[in-house]
Design a protein around this motif. Structure first.
Motif, PDB file in Angstrom:
ATOM      1  N   TYR A 199       4.393  10.895   1.286  1.00 42.73           N
ATOM      2  CA  TYR A 199       4.923   9.797   0.487  1.00 42.73           C
ATOM      3  C   TYR A 199       5.425   8.053   1.660  1.00 42.73           C
ATOM      4  O   TYR A 199       6.220   8.738   3.022  1.00 42.73           O
ATOM      5  CB  TYR A 199       5.818   9.894  -0.200  1.00 42.73           C
ATOM      6  N   ALA A 200       4.447   7.495   2.139  1.00 39.91           N
ATOM      7  CA  ALA A 200       4.870   6.182   2.250  1.00 39.91           C
ATOM      8  C   ALA A 200       4.736   5.072   1.493  1.00 39.91           C
ATOM      9  O   ALA A 200       3.282   5.174   1.105  1.00 39.91           O
ATOM     10  CB  ALA A 200       4.154   6.092   3.695  1.00 39.91           C
ATOM     11  N   ARG A 201       5.099   3.984   1.431  1.00 40.54           N
ATOM     12  CA  ARG A 201       4.876   2.785   1.038  1.00 40.54           C
ATOM     13  C   ARG A 201       4.878   1.759   2.097  1.00 40.54           C
ATOM     14  O   ARG A 201       6.477   1.750   2.372  1.00 40.54           O
ATOM     15  CB  ARG A 201       5.615   2.565  -0.169  1.00 40.54           C
TER      16      ARG A 201
ATOM     17  N   ALA B 291       2.600  10.239   7.669  1.00 37.58           N
ATOM     18  CA  ALA B 291       2.662   9.112   6.478  1.00 37.58           C
ATOM     19  C   ALA B 291       1.968   7.381   6.310  1.00 37.58           C
ATOM     20  O   ALA B 291       1.317   7.461   5.841  1.00 37.58           O
ATOM     21  CB  ALA B 291       2.983   9.496   4.883  1.00 37.58           C
ATOM     22  N   PHE B 292       3.351   7.302   7.212  1.00 38.64           N
ATOM     23  CA  PHE B 292       3.507   5.670   7.250  1.00 38.64           C
ATOM     24  C   PHE B 292       2.078   5.162   8.312  1.00 38.64           C
ATOM     25  O   PHE B 292       1.794   4.227   8.186  1.00 38.64           O
ATOM     26  CB  PHE B 292       5.411   5.436   8.062  1.00 38.64           C
ATOM     27  N   TYR B 293       1.892   5.941   9.281  1.00 42.66           N
ATOM     28  CA  TYR B 293       0.900   5.849  10.329  1.00 42.66           C
ATOM     29  C   TYR B 293       0.089   5.391   9.336  1.00 42.66           C
ATOM     30  O   TYR B 293      -0.843   4.010   9.280  1.00 42.66           O
ATOM     31  CB  TYR B 293       0.659   6.508  11.267  1.00 42.66           C
ATOM     32  N   HIS B 294      -0.553   6.829   8.201  1.00 44.56           N
ATOM     33  CA  HIS B 294      -1.787   6.352   7.831  1.00 44.56           C
ATOM     34  C   HIS B 294      -2.187   4.654   6.965  1.00 44.56           C
ATOM     35  O   HIS B 294      -2.544   4.324   5.805  1.00 44.56           O
ATOM     36  CB  HIS B 294      -2.478   7.489   7.035  1.00 44.56           C
ATOM     37  N   ALA B 295      -0.379   4.627   5.865  1.00 41.45           N
ATOM     38  CA  ALA B 295       0.038   4.056   4.950  1.00 41.45           C
ATOM     39  C   ALA B 295      -0.398   2.116   5.251  1.00 41.45           C
ATOM     40  O   ALA B 295      -0.931   1.714   5.330  1.00 41.45           O
ATOM     41  CB  ALA B 295       0.943   4.343   4.721  1.00 41.45           C
TER      42      ALA B 295
ATOM     43  N   LEU C 103       7.215  -5.978   5.835  1.00 35.60           N
ATOM     44  CA  LEU C 103       7.811  -7.192   4.760  1.00 35.60           C
ATOM     45  C   LEU C 103       8.613  -6.313   4.287  1.00 35.60           C
ATOM     46  O   LEU C 103      10.012  -6.549   4.205  1.00 35.60           O
ATOM     47  CB  LEU C 103       7.086  -7.999   3.712  1.00 35.60           C
ATOM     48  N   ASP C 104       8.284  -4.996   3.913  1.00 31.69           N
ATOM     49  CA  ASP C 104       8.707  -4.058   2.784  1.00 31.69           C
ATOM     50  C   ASP C 104       8.122  -2.655   2.864  1.00 31.69           C
ATOM     51  O   ASP C 104       7.246  -2.599   3.520  1.00 31.69           O
ATOM     52  CB  ASP C 104       9.145  -4.636   1.334  1.00 31.69           C
ATOM     53  N   GLY C 105       8.966  -1.463   2.085  1.00 30.52           N
ATOM     54  CA  GLY C 105       8.469  -0.203   2.092  1.00 30.52           C
ATOM     55  C   GLY C 105       9.114   0.859   1.485  1.00 30.52           C
ATOM     56  O   GLY C 105      10.389   0.285   0.774  1.00 30.52           O
ATOM     57  N   ASP C 106       9.193   1.856   1.393  1.00 30.25           N
ATOM     58  CA  ASP C 106      10.632   2.737   0.897  1.00 30.25           C
ATOM     59  C   ASP C 106       9.294   3.994   1.215  1.00 30.25           C
ATOM     60  O   ASP C 106       9.031   4.626   1.803  1.00 30.25           O
ATOM     61  CB  ASP C 106       9.082   2.753  -0.943  1.00 30.25           C
ATOM     62  N   MET C 107      10.925   4.692   1.372  1.00 27.29           N
ATOM     63  CA  MET C 107      10.519   6.133   1.630  1.00 27.29           C
ATOM     64  C   MET C 107      10.797   7.032   1.025  1.00 27.29           C
ATOM     65  O   MET C 107      11.507   7.036   0.159  1.00 27.29           O
ATOM     66  CB  MET C 107      10.920   6.449   3.271  1.00 27.29           C
ATOM     67  N   HIS C 108      10.213   8.345   1.188  1.00 27.46           N
ATOM     68  CA  HIS C 108      11.254   9.543   0.269  1.00 27.46           C
ATOM     69  C   HIS C 108      12.117  10.504   1.685  1.00 27.46           C
ATOM     70  O   HIS C 108      11.026  10.736   2.174  1.00 27.46           O
ATOM     71  CB  HIS C 108       9.802  10.549  -0.129  1.00 27.46           C
ATOM     72  N   SER C 109      12.996  11.532   0.581  1.00 25.61           N
ATOM     73  CA  SER C 109      13.876  11.638   1.737  1.00 25.61           C
ATOM     74  C   SER C 109      13.396  13.117   2.110  1.00 25.61           C
ATOM     75  O   SER C 109      13.799  13.857   2.825  1.00 25.61           O
ATOM     76  CB  SER C 109      15.464  12.331   0.462  1.00 25.61           C
TER      77      SER C 109
ATOM     78  N   GLU D 280       0.078  -1.645   0.176  1.00 29.03           N
ATOM     79  CA  GLU D 280       0.010   0.043  -0.215  1.00 29.03           C
ATOM     80  C   GLU D 280       0.524   0.871   0.099  1.00 29.03           C
ATOM     81  O   GLU D 280       2.238   1.661   0.142  1.00 29.03           O
ATOM     82  CB  GLU D 280      -0.690  -0.049   0.773  1.00 29.03           C
ATOM     83  N   LYS D 281       0.707   2.389  -0.724  1.00 28.80           N
ATOM     84  CA  LYS D 281       0.914   3.962  -1.162  1.00 28.80           C
ATOM     85  C   LYS D 281       0.332   4.581  -0.382  1.00 28.80           C
ATOM     86  O   LYS D 281      -1.044   4.110  -0.625  1.00 28.80           O
ATOM     87  CB  LYS D 281       1.664   3.957  -2.409  1.00 28.80           C
ATOM     88  N   PHE D 282       0.888   5.591   0.148  1.00 30.23           N
ATOM     89  CA  PHE D 282       0.230   6.371   0.609  1.00 30.23           C
ATOM     90  C   PHE D 282       0.704   8.614   0.301  1.00 30.23           C
ATOM     91  O   PHE D 282       1.787   8.071   0.799  1.00 30.23           O
ATOM     92  CB  PHE D 282      -0.214   6.671   3.090  1.00 30.23           C
ATOM     93  N   VAL D 283      -0.300   8.077  -0.504  1.00 30.53           N
ATOM     94  CA  VAL D 283       0.619   9.808  -1.750  1.00 30.53           C
ATOM     95  C   VAL D 283      -0.447  10.834  -1.423  1.00 30.53           C
ATOM     96  O   VAL D 283      -1.322  10.945  -1.911  1.00 30.53           O
ATOM     97  CB  VAL D 283       1.000   9.252  -2.940  1.00 30.53           C
ATOM     98  N   LYS D 284       0.749  12.037  -1.107  1.00 25.96           N
ATOM     99  CA  LYS D 284      -0.332  13.680  -0.884  1.00 25.96           C
ATOM    100  C   LYS D 284       0.333  14.428  -1.517  1.00 25.96           C
ATOM    101  O   LYS D 284       1.187  14.896  -1.107  1.00 25.96           O
ATOM    102  CB  LYS D 284      -0.923  13.480   0.004  1.00 25.96           C
ATOM    103  N   GLN D 285      -0.199  15.334  -2.902  1.00 23.33           N
ATOM    104  CA  GLN D 285       0.289  16.396  -3.500  1.00 23.33           C
ATOM    105  C   GLN D 285      -0.477  17.903  -2.319  1.00 23.33           C
ATOM    106  O   GLN D 285      -1.720  17.329  -3.146  1.00 23.33           O
ATOM    107  CB  GLN D 285       1.005  16.267  -4.489  1.00 23.33           C
ATOM    108  N   THR D 286       0.400  18.537  -2.049  1.00 21.03           N
ATOM    109  CA  THR D 286      -0.861  19.385  -2.176  1.00 21.03           C
ATOM    110  C   THR D 286      -0.081  20.596  -1.896  1.00 21.03           C
ATOM    111  O   THR D 286      -0.357  21.881  -1.376  1.00 21.03           O
ATOM    112  CB  THR D 286      -0.641  19.876  -0.228  1.00 21.03           C
ATOM    113  N   GLY D 287       1.307  21.230  -3.117  1.00 21.93           N
ATOM    114  CA  GLY D 287       1.371  22.069  -4.233  1.00 21.93           C
ATOM    115  C   GLY D 287       3.352  22.154  -2.782  1.00 21.93           C
ATOM    116  O   GLY D 287       4.043  22.380  -3.950  1.00 21.93           O
TER     117      GLY D 287
END
Length: 686
Positions: free
Chosen positions: A505-507, A579-583, A566-572, A493-500
């Motif tokens: 971001y969290a996976r 983001a990770f809490y909601h994902a 098992l796995d995941g991904d983050m953005h610097s 699962e990914k949690f992505v939100k762009q607000t300008g």
């Protein structure tokens, strides 16, 4: 407190099955130690330790009451706990802070359902204990039968150090197997204060020698130096046996067993001697361990006044002068007016007054030290299980675990003007009792209260009406269901939100599977190569736990599951704890959907005692309640039925049993497990 005084301090609890006679034992202890000047009786509503109105009306203990008394050169802090399973938290939190316990058994009933629960609680906190077989004057009492039950069901290390002299109505004293003397009570002295030691008569000697040999073998099995002495067949002195019993009880799980009749005032002075001789002082239990709030490193504190202050708040009691917070001091000293620190809230608390308690009465103190159990007025935010310390030397002690509630009901004020008062009172009761929960139903906006059983909620409802004068309508009790899953499922699962500006971001990739472990929800981190940092893994775990608690499918908490990251991904730049809490929450919901949710209902362990001629009717009724009978036993002209029953089928059972047996049947119930509910239940509660 000086070290010499600490050696003569005993912090003990008195615990047992309902109706074994705990409160009567406590009342006699208070009488013989000079703390009270008349004998209080539970059945007359005059027991000092049962001071609440509800306790006096019902003749049961509801809340753990603390007192201090003196016997010979010893100071004894006593907590009398409830026997009814609905108030099991009172036993749990008391055993957490005590150094020793007296487990009281009925000489007729022996080891009963709630006794086993209390015993498990004492095992969890490694509390040394002695057993007192009470009611030896009752028809059907049998000391050796109860000792064998304790050995078979609770601990093979139980060792009788006394035998009864006479039985049932002819019970007149005890044989001390260590001294090999008979202690005979004066029948004409109803207070039980007068007794004499006699040499054993010929008819007592054979049995006494047989059980003395059993006692010696039991002690030798647990104490090495005593084993050497015993095998060498050299003369063993009385003081050697006392020292060995003490050492075995404190260090090796030896359980000395005594007997008497609290109601008839026989055997209590000998029980007090045993408390002083065999149970530990605060100096003889291991130093308390805790963790540092910043780095989780382990810290140890010795029970000395010179150590930094640390204490555990184990009970909150509402009072007209402000909340009383009961604390057990593990190290250091506290003085009246001192500012202390609660590391959980990172807040300072003022100990404006310190009290030594005697049930609902109190004595103000200027200071208290390591080993003491006292009540504090002035704490605002501290709750049950919180650590209190000094800010310069912070420590967090292990918290008390609270059982999950199994029953709930709706409550609403009769008038709108009462609403604010009702919310305030419910919050106050919930602060006092951590197994009483209050929440607002998101769909109906009703106030829902939850507890451990029908009696628990009824007592709290009556307290609201009588103590707090609340006018409220109360709904019928409802079962607190749970959910689990039937199959394994994996979700990415990914949690992505762009607000300008900065985004979110969290996976996360998780595996959800059915699992029964120590925790209701197990979480395992299998991230490799730093794909997600530790800080974000903690957020994932929190997201999983919070989502599981709030329910996913039918709104009931999830239990008996394991979630593996098992796995995941983050953005610097865009990744955050949020983001990770909601994902994690979204991933768990999708995984439950995939794995198919199963509704679980609470199953209770039930033990019913009925006269033989009513057995058929009782079994027929149980059959119609989806009960499963496990065992049936005979005790004289009574039948004991043990089994399992769904909580949903047990509402109002006390009235039904009374009706079937013409008031002669009794039963006890306690939560056992959760099992899948029948399909029709799902449609009724979904």
């Amino acid at each position: 407190m000086e070290k010499e005084n600490l050696a003569n301090l005993r912090n003990i609890g008195i615990a047992a099955h309902i109706d074994a006679g705990k409160t009567t034992v406590t009342e006699r202890i208070l009488f013989y130690t000079g703390k009270s000047f008349k004998l209080g009786e539970v059945h007359e509503g005059t027991a000092i330790m049962d001071w609440m109105e509800e306790e006096q009306k019902r003749g049961i203990t509801i809340t753990a009451a603390a007192t201090t008394c003196f016997w010979k050169d010893y100071r004894i802090n006593i907590i009398d706990t409830p026997g009814h399973v609905d108030f099991t938290i009172e036993v749990e939190r008391s055993l957490r802070v005590l150094d020793g316990a007296i487990c009281v058994f009925c000489g007729v009933g022996g080891v009963e359902a709630q006794t086993e629960t209390v015993w498990r609680q004492a095992n969890r906190y490694k509390v040394p204990r002695i057993c007192f077989v009470n009611k030896m004057d009752r028809i059907g009492s049998d000391f050796i039968k109860v000792v064998n039950e304790i050995k078979g069901k609770l601990s093979k290390n139980a060792v009788p150090i006394q035998l009864p002299v006479g039985k049932e109505k002819d019970f007149k004293g005890v044989v001390d197997l260590i001294k090999m003397k008979a202690i005979i009570f004066d029948y004409e002295d109803e207070s039980g204060e007068k007794f004499e030691e006699h040499d054993l008569t010929d008819d007592m000697l054979e049995e006494a020698e047989k059980y003395r040999e059993i006692m010696m073998e039991g002690i030798a099995d647990k104490v090495d130096w005593f084993m050497d002495k015993y095998l060498s067949e050299s003369a063993i002195k009385e003081e050697d046996i006392v020292r060995a019993v003490r050492e075995g009880t404190i260090n090796s799980g030896l359980i000395p067993v005594l007997c008497g009749s609290a109601f008839k005032n026989r055997g209590i002075q000998q029980l007090l001697d045993a408390v002083c001789y065999y149970l530990p002082s605060p100096l003889e239990i291991p130093p308390i361990k805790g963790t540092h709030p910043k780095d989780d490193s382990v810290i140890q504190r010795k029970p000395l006044a010179t150590e930094p202050f640390s204490a555990l708040a184990f009970k909150i009691a509402s009072d007209k002068h402000g909340d009383l917070t009961f604390i057990r001091i593990y190290s250091g000293t506290i003085t009246s007016g001192q500012r202390l620190y609660n590391p959980r809230f990172r807040k300072k608390e003022l100990a404006s007054r310190i009290y030594s308690m005697h049930a609902d009465k109190r004595e103000q103190l200027e200071s208290a030290s390591a080993g003491d159990i006292v009540a504090i007025v002035g704490f605002k935010d501290t709750g049950t299980g919180d650590t209190i310390c000094v800010e310069e030397y912070p420590i967090i002690l292990e918290r008390i675990e609270f059982p999950e509630t199994v029953i709930s009901m709706a409550i609403e004020p009769k008038t709108e003007s009462e609403k604010e008062k009702l919310v305030f009172v419910l919050a106050r009761l919930a602060k006092e009792d951590p197994t009483f929960r209050v929440h607002t139903d998101s769909e109906t906006s009703q106030l829902i209260v939850s507890g451990m059983g029908e009696l628990h909620l009824e007592v709290l409802k009556n307290r609201m009406l009588s103590e707090y004068k609340i006018n409220a309508n109360v709904g019928a009790p409802r079962v607190s269901y749970r959910e689990t899953i039937g199959h394994e499922a994996e979700v990415d699962e990914k949690f992505v939100k762009q607000t300008g500006g900065r985004g979110q971001y969290a996976r996360v990739e998780i595996r959800l599977e059915p699992y029964v472990g120590e925790k209701l929800v197990e979480f395992e981190d299998k991230i490799k190569g730093g794909a997600i940092t530790k800080q974000y893994i903690k957020s994932v775990e929190k997201g999983i736990m919070d989502t599981a608690k709030s329910g996913v499918s039918g709104g009931y908490p999830l239990i008996n599951i394991k979630v593996t990251l098992l796995d995941g991904d983050m953005h610097s730049v865009d990744s955050s704890e949020f983001a990770f809490y909601h994902a994690a929450g979204i991933a768990l919901r999708k995984a439950v959907e995939k794995a198919k949710a199963i509704l679980l209902e609470p199953i209770m362990q039930i033990e019913i005692t009925v006269p033989d001629n009513y057995l058929g009717d009782v079994l027929g009724d149980l059959n119609g309640r989806r009960a499963h009978i496990i065992e049936m036993a005979t005790e004289g002209d009574l039948r004991v039925v043990k089994g399992k029953i769904p909580l949903a089928e047990s509402f109002g059972y006390s009235s039904v049993l009374r009706s079937i047996t013409q008031g002669r049947g009794t039963y006890t119930m306690e939560p056992l497990e959760y099992k899948p509910a029948p399909a029709k239940t799902y449609s009724n509660v979904a």
